[in-house]
Structure formats: structure tokens, C-alpha cells
Write an enzyme that holds these catalytic residues in place. Structure first.
Site: not given
Ligand code: GLN
Length: 556
Positions: A30, A200, A234, A364, A391, A415, A515, A517
Site C-alpha cells: 500500500k 470477492k 466486475k 544494530g 554505526c 554496550e 547512517h 543510507e
Molecule cells: N548499538 C550501538 C549504539 O547504540 C549502535 C547503534 C546503531 O547501529 N544504530 O551506539
């Protein structure tokens, strides 16, 4: 005489709204249908924006798991939003703000805050009119200053959660002139066993829509193929729309072909006629050539890029896939993404990477998959395979360097290992005091200063760049001097923050704390992605070298 403030809004044209709902089931595309409608109107010279309505209770998408919802898209203003906004930015070539993603959470939050502040003067606060008024206000404000606003309602008609939004649209339509509003309903047209297109489900979903007071003006049928003339007739008869208001949205190899597909059936003309803006449109011959040239451009080359992540779901890395595609358009190359589960990579199982011409390690959170990512980076570094780290991918490249080049064996990110003797990646100082997880990372567009004469400077062809961020951790300032040794350079910085890293003596080893992207567009590919694909192509063109021998000689 006082003059009217200039809002950039052309009152002679009148602001128009296209509401897009979905029926039968979710995941029909959509958003792509809605974005394609917007693209065609933009091609015709109109100033188009979009609003995505997400009927969930989350205030924003920031706290949502990419495995359930796909990637969290990050806007310039730091808004963490539904990935459909990424499609709107890419299709329409615009930058949106958080106000363009309306959620149940946001609306209820502001209604409840107003109630607590006593703004309702003793009244009973109700979904109608208080929540519906708030929804209408948000849509009108987001559309301010544009010619046409596409409003997509997430979910499927009939969901309990979307009821207040659909009711708000019903009221909205009755408050505007009929020629200012169009309802488009996207449904599924499946095939029966004997190859017949079945209407339908569409009939039922339109019935559902009508029961809440909404009559669609346009129906778009998602089907493996184009809808047959008989199917359209239809649908038209049963759903009370003219046959020319029924359009096909068949499977296409690339989402960027959808605008061309629906244009072929005259969706743009129909929408403009109904909105009474056809007279202001550019002549048909001047509309879509640029878009067509871009998305159908010959791609004579082809490369395979490994994406080493933890979610085996394309939507979880949607903007990276798109940015690779954009770089491919610019470099006239097909870019095949080879999905590699980072867990597979542990214990030196890098076999899958041997099929790849380049390695991307995406962002991530959390520890799962990180050892595999570090291993993939080691492989790319040692074998001269072009590498792009984004990142978390950037942070893992720092850790890989610390461990395998500098010999700090237990180096890690705080982390993932709070007790590491070398916390080379650590919390941003201001993050230490925070309890709230929603909207509290370093978010949105920030400027990076680029060191002249570096790979970063040539990638961006500039001495600075502005890119979008979403992170809590960063390179620990305590270790910067020691880390920037043995080939590693931090070539982009923002004060004490390390934003870009690169490696000497490697064909292309590039990592960004931000990022890139999220700023990539089909006609304006992201510089790091273009640099990466150029390096991949260059490497792929070279005859077998020592690097290939090294890759086969790796210990498995
Ligand atoms: N986990 C990492 C941080 O918080 C990288 C964050 C991410 O890749 N967006 O800095």
C-alpha cells in the site's frame, strides 16, 4: 493594508488530499502504491508531501523490534519513524519531519496531556471529537504549504486500532470540498486454482469500508499480473466506482517501476482530473522521462555484496538495500545483496564471504551477532575486500582493529561487555543519567568535519558532511590517540566524537558512526555507498591477485 503571511501555499490551487487505505491483508505494498501516486503528481509539477498514519500505541517506531516491523527509519529532525517514510522520502525526493508520522500513541499522548492541563474545561474527553480533532489537525498541519498530501493509513480496514483514524478521515472529507479529497483503496486480487482473478476479497473489503461511511474513489488491485478487463468491470460494478477508476498493481522486479506501471494505466490522469488540477499539470510529455531514465537505466555490470546482519529479513535493512541500489544506478551496476547471518561467521566460518565482492556490516543493538560481525570485518581487512561499516558496523571495526591489530585481545564495546578492560566504545557521557529509552539516543542530522586529503574527503568531495545518526555509544575519547595507529585514521569528527574511520593500504575500508543510507535517493546516491560500489567494481575488474590467494588460504 496588512499582507497575508507567505506560507508558500498556493490558495488558487487549493490543498488536495489523497487518502490511501488497505484491505484484505497487510503487506500488500500500500505504501508503494501511495508513494507512486505521489511520485506521478510530483512528476506533473506538483509539490507533494505525505503523512503515514500508524495505528499502534507506540509513540514512535524507535522502540520497536526491526524483526517485527522492519527497520526504524531516521529523519533529519531525529524522528524515529516507520520505514514507509523512507519510501516517501526516496520516491518523492523530500525530507520529512516527525510530524509526518502520526501514531495512536502521539495523538493519545497529546489529548491526555491537554486533559491533565485542564484544557477541556470540564468536558468529558472522548475519541470523537477530541482524538479525531487531534488527528485532523495533525494531517492539516503536515500538509501545510504543499499542493497535494498523500495520507496513508497503516493496517487494514476493519482493524479496531484504525477506527478513530478512519472516522477522522470521514469527518475530514465532509469538511472539505469534494474535489479536494480522494479515497484510494488498495486490495488483493488473488488467483483461483483455475487461474481466475478473484474479486470477492475486494468486494468484502469495500463493504467494510462503506460500513464506516467511506466510499472509495479509486481501487488498486495488487495481483501477480495486471487485472483483466473483466476483473476491472466486475470490481467496478460491485464496488460502485467507474471502470476507469480501477487500476492494477502487478508484481514488478523493482519497486521504482511501480509509478511507471500505474502511469501506463492512467492513474495520474485520473487522480488529477478528480482533484481538478489537470490544468495546472506539466504537459504529459514532460512528466516522467527523468524518473524513467533513472529507474530503467542500463546496468551493464553486476556485483555481489555480502550484508552481514542478524535479522534474516530484508525490511530490517531496507534503507541499506535501497542505498546499494542507488549506488548501483549511479555506477551502472546491478548490486546483488548476499544475505549472511552474522552468527554463521563465528569461529572463523567466513566461507560465505568468499562469494562476495564487498562486505557491508550494518547497524544494530545488543550483543547477538557481534562476534560474527567482527570476524567478517577481519576477513575484509585481511583480504583487501571493500568494506563499509555503518554505526554498529563502524564500532565493530574499531573493536576489530583494537583486538587484532593492536593486540588488545579483550577490547569491546561497553554496550556488550560492561567489564571489558578496553572499553574502546563507550556510552556518550550524557547517556549515563538516562532512564527513558524512547527518543533519547543521539538522533538525526549532525555535521561531521572531514580531514582534507583523506578517503573520506574524496568520497564526499567536501570538507564536511551532514548525515543522520542513531546511537548511544561512541568511540571512547580516552583511546582515540592509541587507536589511530597502524593504518587506522579517524577522518571525520564532530568535536570529540569520531564519525568516520578509514584504513590506509586497503582498497576501501570505510566506517561511519552515522547512517548515510537514510539520505540516499534514487537520483542522489549516498557518497559512501557510491565509493564502496566503485571500489567493489574496481576490485572485481582486476585479474586474480594475491588477495584471492589469501582468501583461499584462510584458516577455516
Ligand atoms: N548499538 C550501538 C549504539 O547504540 C549502535 C547503534 C546503531 O547501529 N544504530 O551506539
Amino acid at each position: 493594508m496588512p499582507t497575508e503571511p507567505d506560507t508558500g501555499y498556493d490558495p488558487t490551487l487549493g490543498r488536495k488530499f489523497v487518502f490511501v487505505t488497505g484491505g484484505v491483508m497487510s503487506g500488500l505494498g500500500k505504501g508503494i502504491t501511495a508513494a507512486s501516486t505521489g511520485r506521478l503528481l510530483a512528476n506533473a509539477g506538483f509539490d507533494v508531501t505525505a503523512v503515514k498514519v500508524d495505528p499502534y500505541l507506540n509513540v514512535d517506531a524507535g522502540t520497536m523490534n526491526p524483526y517485527e516491523h522492519g527497520e526504524v527509519y531516521v529523519l533529519k529532525d531525529g524522528g524515529e519513524v516507520d520505514l514507509d517514510l523512507g519510501n516517501y522520502e526516496r520516491f518523492l525526493g523530500i525530507d520529512m519531519t516527525s510530524d509526518h508520522n502520526v501514531t495512536t500513541g502521539k495523538t493519545y499522548q497529546s489529548v491526555i496531556e491537554a486533559e491533565r492541563a485542564g484544557d477541556y474545561l470540564g468536558k468529558t474527553v472522548q475519541i470523537i471529537p477530541h482524538v479525531t480533532d487531534d488527528i485532523k489537525r495533525r494531517i492539516r498541519e503536515a500538509a501545510e504549504g504543499t499542493d497535494v498530501c498523500i495520507v496513508e493509513i497503516g493496517g487494514t480496514v476493519g482493524d479496531i486500532e484504525s477506527m478513530p483514524f478512519l472516522e477522522a478521515l470521514r469527518q475530514f472529507a465532509s469538511e472539505e470540498d469534494p474535489e479536494d479529497i480522494l479515497f484510494t483503496h488498495v486490495t488483493l486480487v488473488p488467483y483461483s486454482k483455475n487461474g481466475e482473478q478473484k474479486t470477492k476479497p475486494t468486494q468484502h473489503s469495500v463493504k467494510e469500508l462503506r460500513s464506516i461511511g467511506l466510499q472509495p474513489d479509486i481501487l488498486v488491485g495488487r495481483c501477480a499480473d495486471k487485472l483483466d478487463a473483466a476483473t476491472k468491470t466486475k470490481i467496478a460494478r460491485f464496488c460502485d466506482v467507474p471502470t476507469e477508476a480501477v487500476f492494477s498493481n502487478p508484481d514488478v522486479p523493482d519497486i521504482y517501476h511501480v509509478p511507471l506501471m500505474v502511469e501506463e494505466e492512467g492513474l495520474d490522469e485520473y487522480v488529477m482530473d478528480r482533484l481538478e488540477i489537470a490544468d495546472e499539470a506539466l504537459p504529459a510529455a514532460d512528466r516522467s522521462q527523468r524518473w524513467r531514465e533513472l529507474v530503467t537505466r542500463d546496468r551493464t555490470k553486476s556485483v555481489d555484496v555480502a550484508l552481514v546482519g542478524k535479522y534474516a529479513l530484508e525490511d530490517a535493512y531496507m534503507s541499506i538495500h535501497e542505498a546499494l541500489k542507488h549506488a548501483g544506478i549511479e555506477c551502472r551496476s546491478e548490486v546483488n545483496v548476499l544475505w549472511v547471518d552474522s552468527d554463521e561467521m563465528r569461529d572463523h566460518h567466513t566461507e560465505r564471504l568468499q562469494e562476495a565482492d564487498g562486505v557491508v556490516v550494518p547497524g544494530g543493538f545488543g550483543s547477538r551477532g557481534t562476534e560474527g560481525k567482527i570476524e567478517a570485518i577481519r576477513y575484509a581487512r585481511e583480504n583487501d575486500i571493500p568494506f563499509l561499516g555503518l554505526c554498529l558496523g563502524f564500532q565493530m571495526a574499531v573493536i576489530e582493529h583494537a583486538r587484532n591489530v593492536l593486540g588488545w585481545t579483550d577490547a569491546h564495546s561497553a554496550e556488550i561487555d560492561a567489564d571489558t578492560p578496553y572499553p574502546v566504545i563507550d556510552l556518550l557521557p550524557e547517556q549515563h543519567e538516562l532512564d527513558d529509552m524512547g527518543g533519547t539516543m543521539r538522533l538525526g542530522a549532525h555535521e561531521t568535519t572531514i580531514e582534507p586529503g583523506t578517503l573520506a574527503a574524496s568520497v564526499y568531495d567536501a570538507d564536511h558532511c551532514v548525515e543522520r545518526h542513531r546511537h548511544r555509544y561512541e568511540v571512547n575519547p580516552q583511546y582515540i590517540d592509541e587507536l589511530a595507529a597502524d593504518g587506522l585514521t579517524f577522518s571525520g569528527t564532530a568535536g570529540r566524537r569520531m564519525e568516520i574511520l578509514e584504513r590506509d593500504g586497503h582498497p576501501f575500508f570505510f566506517g561511519t558512526q552515522f547512517h548515510p543510507e537514510f539520505r540516499s535517493r534514487p537520483d542522489r546516491a549516498s557518497p559512501p555507498f557510491v565509493g564502496f560500489i566503485e571500489a567493489v567494481l574496481e576490485q572485481a575488474e582486476q585479474p586474480a591477485t594475491a588477495a584471492d590467494d589469501a582468501s583461499t588460504g584462510i584458516q577455516l
